[in-house]
Design a protein around this motif. Structure first.
Motif, PDB file in Angstrom:
ATOM      1  N   GLY A 119      -1.887  -5.887 -14.324  1.00 15.82           N
ATOM      2  CA  GLY A 119      -3.265  -6.561 -14.866  1.00 15.82           C
ATOM      3  C   GLY A 119      -3.289  -7.971 -14.342  1.00 15.82           C
ATOM      4  O   GLY A 119      -2.580  -8.419 -13.426  1.00 15.82           O
ATOM      5  N   PRO A 120      -4.415  -8.445 -14.718  1.00  9.96           N
ATOM      6  CA  PRO A 120      -4.885  -9.798 -14.101  1.00  9.96           C
ATOM      7  C   PRO A 120      -3.911 -10.926 -14.268  1.00  9.96           C
ATOM      8  O   PRO A 120      -3.780 -11.780 -13.818  1.00  9.96           O
ATOM      9  N   THR A 121      -3.146 -10.707 -15.415  1.00 11.00           N
ATOM     10  CA  THR A 121      -2.130 -11.752 -15.831  1.00 11.00           C
ATOM     11  C   THR A 121      -0.911 -11.679 -15.301  1.00 11.00           C
ATOM     12  O   THR A 121      -0.014 -12.256 -14.786  1.00 11.00           O
ATOM     13  N   GLY A 122      -0.659 -10.706 -14.217  1.00 10.66           N
ATOM     14  CA  GLY A 122       0.327 -10.232 -13.602  1.00 10.66           C
ATOM     15  C   GLY A 122       0.286 -10.814 -11.945  1.00 10.66           C
ATOM     16  O   GLY A 122      -0.670 -11.014 -11.729  1.00 10.66           O
ATOM     17  N   ARG A 123       1.459 -10.668 -11.277  1.00  9.26           N
ATOM     18  CA  ARG A 123       1.345 -10.790 -10.033  1.00  9.26           C
ATOM     19  C   ARG A 123       2.148  -9.939  -9.093  1.00  9.26           C
ATOM     20  O   ARG A 123       3.211  -9.393  -9.622  1.00  9.26           O
ATOM     21  N   VAL A 124       1.787  -9.419  -7.948  1.00  7.97           N
ATOM     22  CA  VAL A 124       2.366  -8.647  -7.085  1.00  7.97           C
ATOM     23  C   VAL A 124       2.668  -9.281  -5.736  1.00  7.97           C
ATOM     24  O   VAL A 124       1.631  -9.810  -5.084  1.00  7.97           O
ATOM     25  N   ILE A 125       3.885  -9.248  -5.054  1.00  6.16           N
ATOM     26  CA  ILE A 125       3.986  -9.992  -3.791  1.00  6.16           C
ATOM     27  C   ILE A 125       4.548  -8.768  -3.012  1.00  6.16           C
ATOM     28  O   ILE A 125       5.633  -8.159  -3.401  1.00  6.16           O
ATOM     29  N   GLY A 126       4.167  -8.595  -1.841  1.00  6.28           N
ATOM     30  CA  GLY A 126       4.762  -7.796  -0.787  1.00  6.28           C
ATOM     31  C   GLY A 126       5.223  -8.648   0.361  1.00  6.28           C
ATOM     32  O   GLY A 126       4.621  -9.517   0.657  1.00  6.28           O
ATOM     33  N   VAL A 127       6.731  -8.190   0.894  1.00  4.12           N
ATOM     34  CA  VAL A 127       7.157  -8.853   1.790  1.00  4.12           C
ATOM     35  C   VAL A 127       7.249  -7.644   3.045  1.00  4.12           C
ATOM     36  O   VAL A 127       7.984  -6.685   2.780  1.00  4.12           O
ATOM     37  N   ASP A 128       6.911  -8.114   4.274  1.00  2.00           N
ATOM     38  CA  ASP A 128       7.112  -7.243   5.238  1.00  2.00           C
ATOM     39  C   ASP A 128       7.392  -8.149   6.344  1.00  2.00           C
ATOM     40  O   ASP A 128       6.839  -9.172   6.599  1.00  2.00           O
ATOM     41  N   MET A 129       8.522  -7.705   7.351  1.00  2.49           N
ATOM     42  CA  MET A 129       8.761  -8.306   8.552  1.00  2.49           C
ATOM     43  C   MET A 129       7.883  -7.982   9.984  1.00  2.49           C
ATOM     44  O   MET A 129       8.120  -8.712  11.035  1.00  2.49           O
ATOM     45  N   THR A 130       6.887  -7.358   9.775  1.00  2.00           N
ATOM     46  CA  THR A 130       6.093  -6.743  10.865  1.00  2.00           C
ATOM     47  C   THR A 130       4.754  -7.663  10.868  1.00  2.00           C
ATOM     48  O   THR A 130       4.024  -7.206   9.774  1.00  2.00           O
ATOM     49  N   PRO A 131       4.474  -8.481  11.630  1.00  2.73           N
ATOM     50  CA  PRO A 131       3.173  -9.059  11.309  1.00  2.73           C
ATOM     51  C   PRO A 131       1.966  -8.317  11.346  1.00  2.73           C
ATOM     52  O   PRO A 131       0.811  -8.487  10.565  1.00  2.73           O
ATOM     53  N   GLU A 132       1.891  -7.311  12.091  1.00  2.42           N
ATOM     54  CA  GLU A 132       0.661  -6.508  12.031  1.00  2.42           C
ATOM     55  C   GLU A 132       0.480  -5.696  10.625  1.00  2.42           C
ATOM     56  O   GLU A 132      -0.690  -5.394  10.295  1.00  2.42           O
TER      57      GLU A 132
END
Length: 292
Positions: free
Chosen positions: A115-128
Motif C-alpha cells: 500500500g501507499p504507506t509501504g515501499r518497494v525497492i528493486g535492485v538490478d545490475m543491468t542499466p537497461e
C-alpha cells in the motif's frame, strides 16, 4: 559441505566472477532492449536466458489472472520460475527489496500489497533493465516503487532497513551466492524475512555434463549452470545468520523444465524451489550491546 558452490577458477575450465557478471549483464541488456533474437523461445536451455517463458506459463508459476491484469504491459518479461510475492505474506507498510528486479513485475505486485504507506525497492545490475523498470513506474502509477542500479552481492541499501526480501530466479545467476545472502542479512530488519523463488539442482547429471554446463557462459547466464543443491543453499543461509530456513523443491510444478534441453529431461536434475528464511529478531540488540 561437499558441493562446489564457489566460483570456478579459470584453470578449472570455469568462468571467473567477472566473466559471469559480464555474461549475465550482456544477456539481460539484450532482453531489456528487445535485441535478443531468442526471447520468444523456451526457458533456460543452453541457448536461452533464464527464465524466458512461453504464453500461459505465468499461471503455471503461480501468478493468477488478477496478478497479470494488475500490472501494465512491459513489466512482465517472463523471466521468473515462481511467484515470490505469493509466499511472502506482505503487510501494509512493509519495506520490500527485490533482488534482480528486471522490468519490475514482482515489485509492482508487492506495491499493491504494502500500500501507499509501504515501499518497494528493486535492485538490478543491468542499466537497461533499470531504465525499463523506471519507465514502468509511471505506467503503473506506482509512487511507492523505486529502482536502483547495483549488484546483489553489494546492495545499494542501508543496514536493517528492509522487512522482506524477494527474488525470482536471480540468485542462481550470482557467482558469489554466500555474499548475496550475507548482504540480504545485512539489509534486513530484525525479524525480517527472505522469500525467494529460484532453481535448485536435485541430482547429478551423468558424465561430464555438469562440468560442461558450469563452464559454458550461456548456461551460467541461464537457470542451469549456476544452480546448486538444497543442502548447499541451506548451508549458505545458515552461515549468513539466517534461521528457520526452508527450501522446498516444487517438482510437481516444474514441468516447464522439460523444455530447457532438447537432449534430456532436465526436470530429473533441476527444479523450481520455494526458499524462505528469517533474520533473528534479537541479533541486532546483541550487536548494539557490544558496541556500547
Amino acid at each position: 559441505m561437499t558441493d562446489n558452490t564457489s566460483t570456478p577458477e579459470p584453470d578449472d575450465g570455469g568462468l571467473t566472477a567477472t566473466e559471469q557478471h559480464t555474461t549475465v549483464r550482456e544477456r539481460y541488456s539484450e532482453i531489456a532492449t528487445g535485441t535478443r533474437a531468442d526471447t520468444d523461445t523456451s526457458c533456460c536451455s543452453d541457448t536461452e536466458s533464464c527464465c524466458e517463458t512461453t504464453a500461459g506459463l505465468p499461471h503455471e508459476l503461480g501468478y493468477t489472472e488478477a496478478d497479470l491484469d494488475a500490472v501494465a504491459d512491459g513489466a512482465n518479461l517472463n523471466l521468473g520460475c515462481g511467484n515470490p510475492t505469493a509466499i511472502a505474506s506482505l503487510d501494509a507498510g512493509d519495506t520490500i527489496l527485490d533482488l534482480g528486479s528486471g522490468g519490475g513485475f514482482d515489485c509492482f505486485l508487492a506495491a499493491r500489497e504494502v500500500g501507499p504507506t509501504g515501499r518497494v525497492i528493486g535492485v538490478d545490475m543491468t542499466p537497461e533493465m533499470v531504465e525499463k523498470a523506471r519507465e514502468n513506474v509511471a505506467k503503473n502509477d506506482a509512487a511507492n516503487v523505486e529502482f536502483r542500479l547495483g549488484e546483489i552481492e553489494h546492495l545499494p541499501v542501508a543496514d536493517a532497513s528492509v522487512d522482506v526480501i524477494l527474488s525470482n530466479c536471480v540468485i542462481n545467476l550470482s557467482p558469489e551466492k554466500p555474499q548475496v545472502f550475507r548482504e540480504a542479512y545485512r539489509v534486513l530488519k530484525p525479524g525480517g524475512r527472505l522469500a525467494v523463488s529460484d532453481v535448485v539442482r536435485t541430482a547429478e547429471l551423468p558424465g561430464d555434463r555438469w562440468e560442461h554446463l558450469q563452464a559454458d557462459p550461456t548456461s551460467v547466464a541461464s537457470c542451469i549452470g549456476g544452480a546448486v543443491t538444497v543442502s548447499a543453499l541451506e548451508a549458505m543461509l545458515t552461515d549468513a545468520g539466517f534461521t528457520d530456513v526452508s527450501i522446498v523443491p516444487k517438482t510437481e510444478d516444474s514441468e516447464f523444465i522439460n523444455e530447457w534441453d532438447d537432449e534430456r529431461d532436465l526436470s530429473e536434475y533441476f527444479a523450481a524451489a520455494r526458499i524462505e528464511a528469517e533474520k533473528p529478531a534479537s541479533e541486532p540488540d546483541q550487536k548494539q550491546e557490544n558496541t556500547e
